[in-house]
Design a protein around this motif. Structure first.
Motif, PDB file in Angstrom:
ATOM      1  N   ARG A 191      -3.883   5.683   3.622  1.00 19.63           N
ATOM      2  CA  ARG A 191      -3.382   5.369   1.817  1.00 19.63           C
ATOM      3  C   ARG A 191      -3.463   6.824   1.333  1.00 19.63           C
TER       4      ARG A 191
ATOM      5  N   THR B 164       1.994  12.440  -6.257  1.00 20.47           N
ATOM      6  CA  THR B 164       3.273  11.504  -6.227  1.00 20.47           C
ATOM      7  C   THR B 164       3.616  11.402  -4.680  1.00 20.47           C
TER       8      THR B 164
ATOM      9  N   SER C   1      -7.324  10.986   6.825  1.00 23.34           N
ATOM     10  CA  SER C   1      -8.121  10.166   5.621  1.00 23.34           C
ATOM     11  C   SER C   1      -9.063  11.101   4.989  1.00 23.34           C
TER      12      SER C   1
ATOM     13  N   PRO D   4      -3.725   9.920  -1.337  1.00 20.20           N
ATOM     14  CA  PRO D   4      -4.556  10.253  -2.463  1.00 20.20           C
ATOM     15  C   PRO D   4      -3.960   9.883  -3.775  1.00 20.20           C
ATOM     16  N   GLN D   5      -4.881   9.430  -4.444  1.00 20.13           N
ATOM     17  CA  GLN D   5      -4.665   8.753  -5.663  1.00 20.13           C
ATOM     18  C   GLN D   5      -3.955   9.382  -6.650  1.00 20.13           C
ATOM     19  N   GLY D   6      -4.222  10.705  -6.628  1.00 14.54           N
ATOM     20  CA  GLY D   6      -3.600  11.536  -7.911  1.00 14.54           C
ATOM     21  C   GLY D   6      -2.327  12.142  -7.401  1.00 14.54           C
TER      22      GLY D   6
ATOM     23  N   ASP E 152       0.858  -1.292   0.063  1.00 15.11           N
ATOM     24  CA  ASP E 152       0.040   0.014  -0.031  1.00 15.11           C
ATOM     25  C   ASP E 152       0.818   1.225   0.002  1.00 15.11           C
ATOM     26  N   ARG E 153       0.402   2.184  -0.787  1.00 12.86           N
ATOM     27  CA  ARG E 153       1.191   3.319  -0.847  1.00 12.86           C
ATOM     28  C   ARG E 153       0.428   4.300   0.318  1.00 12.86           C
TER      29      ARG E 153
ATOM     30  N   ASP F  51      -8.372  14.104  -3.157  1.00 11.72           N
ATOM     31  CA  ASP F  51      -8.622  13.211  -4.287  1.00 11.72           C
ATOM     32  C   ASP F  51      -9.827  13.973  -5.113  1.00 11.72           C
TER      33      ASP F  51
END
Length: 321
Positions: free
Chosen positions: A119, A125, A272, A121-123, A91-92, A279
């Motif tokens: 975790r 780096t 979170s 945020p997906q967007g 997991d990132r 996100d």
């Protein structure tokens, strides 16, 4: 070269200027039950880091060197201890573990309680994510938990282009406040673009000649009295970087202004929520510059100059996960 049981880290053996920081090899940590081992890809650099390096900041908590600085971590879960269910290997994640105790983020690996990471945020780096935790949790806890901002309140944020400030502007707007941001001439337009309703130039004339009737003032510079004079009777001053000295405390009492000394805490649930805002596009993080781990001293030099837009981040390893 590091071995399977060691790792590279930025160390210091004495208090002092940036020159006391050096890269060395130390034992790699192992997670206890309920902890995770995170392979660090990037670490954020914060004012508390260079203050601690010099013997103030959290030096009173960490004690005498040697120690490893840093609390902002973004990386990948390498290993989990017994009982961990919230994250898994691979997991990132990002977080602000252990603060104000030592987290040792300026290193290739970090261990900490699993619930102090969430975790990413997906967007983002790793380098962008590393700029979030301490600054974002500071802004979120000041506005949401300490001040309990309500829609329509007049909120003043100093150093609004800085690491905490630029996130505080966005969070205050998200919470429905009328936001008055303080920034220098080069950052006026940018801070307005973050959502500030007014942007005040602190270089033109005294703050209390430009702003008044403030409900909540978030003071991020360390100069309490000018900000205090903008707050209405019954309003709230939250002095983040330096607390409240005796003079400011007495002035606040006479002015009928409440003062809430503040120190940020790890908070996985809040982080979170912040990740969700990022996100969704409601909040953005600004990275001023990225330097390799080996240039931690230079990162401190640049940070101590002040007037940084957003955050400085150390790259610990390349984006491969």
């Amino acid at each position: 070269m590091t071995s399977e049981n060691t790792m590279k880290a930025v160390l210091q053996n004495s208090f002092g200027g940036p020159e006391v920081l050096f890269v060395g090899e130390v034992e790699r940590p192992a997670p206890l039950p309920t902890e995770v081992l995170v392979r660090v890809y990037a670490a954020g650099v914060n004012p508390v880091d260079w203050k601690t390096r010099g013997g103030t900041g959290m030096a009173r908590v960490l004690g005498e060197p040697p120690f490893i600085l840093g609390w902002d971590v973004a990386g990948v879960v390498e290993e989990i201890g017994y009982g961990v269910t919230t994250v898994a290997p691979g997991d990132r994640v990002f977080g602000m573990p252990w603060f104000p105790r030592s987290a040792g983020a300026y290193a290739e690996y970090v261990t900490a309680p699993a619930r102090q990471f969430v975790r990413m945020p997906q967007g983002l780096t790793f380098e962008q994510a590393a700029g979030v935790p301490l600054a974002a949790l500071t802004a979120w806890q000041v506005l949401g938990d300490t001040a309990r901002i309500e829609p329509g309140q007049r909120v003043l944020i100093t150093a609004a282009a800085g690491g905490v400030g630029h996130l505080a502007v966005q969070f205050a707007k998200h919470l429905g406040a009328y936001v008055i941001a303080v920034a220098g001439p080069g950052n006026q337009e940018w801070v307005a673009g973050l959502g500030a309703d007014e942007v005040v130039d602190y270089t033109t004339k005294p703050l209390d000649e430009q702003v008044s009737n403030i409900d909540v003032a978030v003071e991020l510079v360390g100069d309490n009295l000018p900000v205090l004079r903008t707050v209405r009777r019954g309003g709230l001053l939250v002095p983040v970087p330096s607390g409240v000295d005796a003079e400011a405390a007495e002035a606040a009492k006479l002015a009928g202004v409440r003062v809430a000394p503040f120190l940020v805490e790890p908070d996985g649930a809040a982080l979170s929520t912040i990740a969700g805002l990022i996100d969704s596009g409601a909040v953005a993080v600004e990275i001023a510059r990225v330097l390799p781990l080996e240039q931690a001293a230079e990162a401190h030099r640049q940070g101590e100059k002040g007037h940084t837009r957003g955050k400085i981040v150390l790259r610990v390893r390349g984006e491969q996960a």
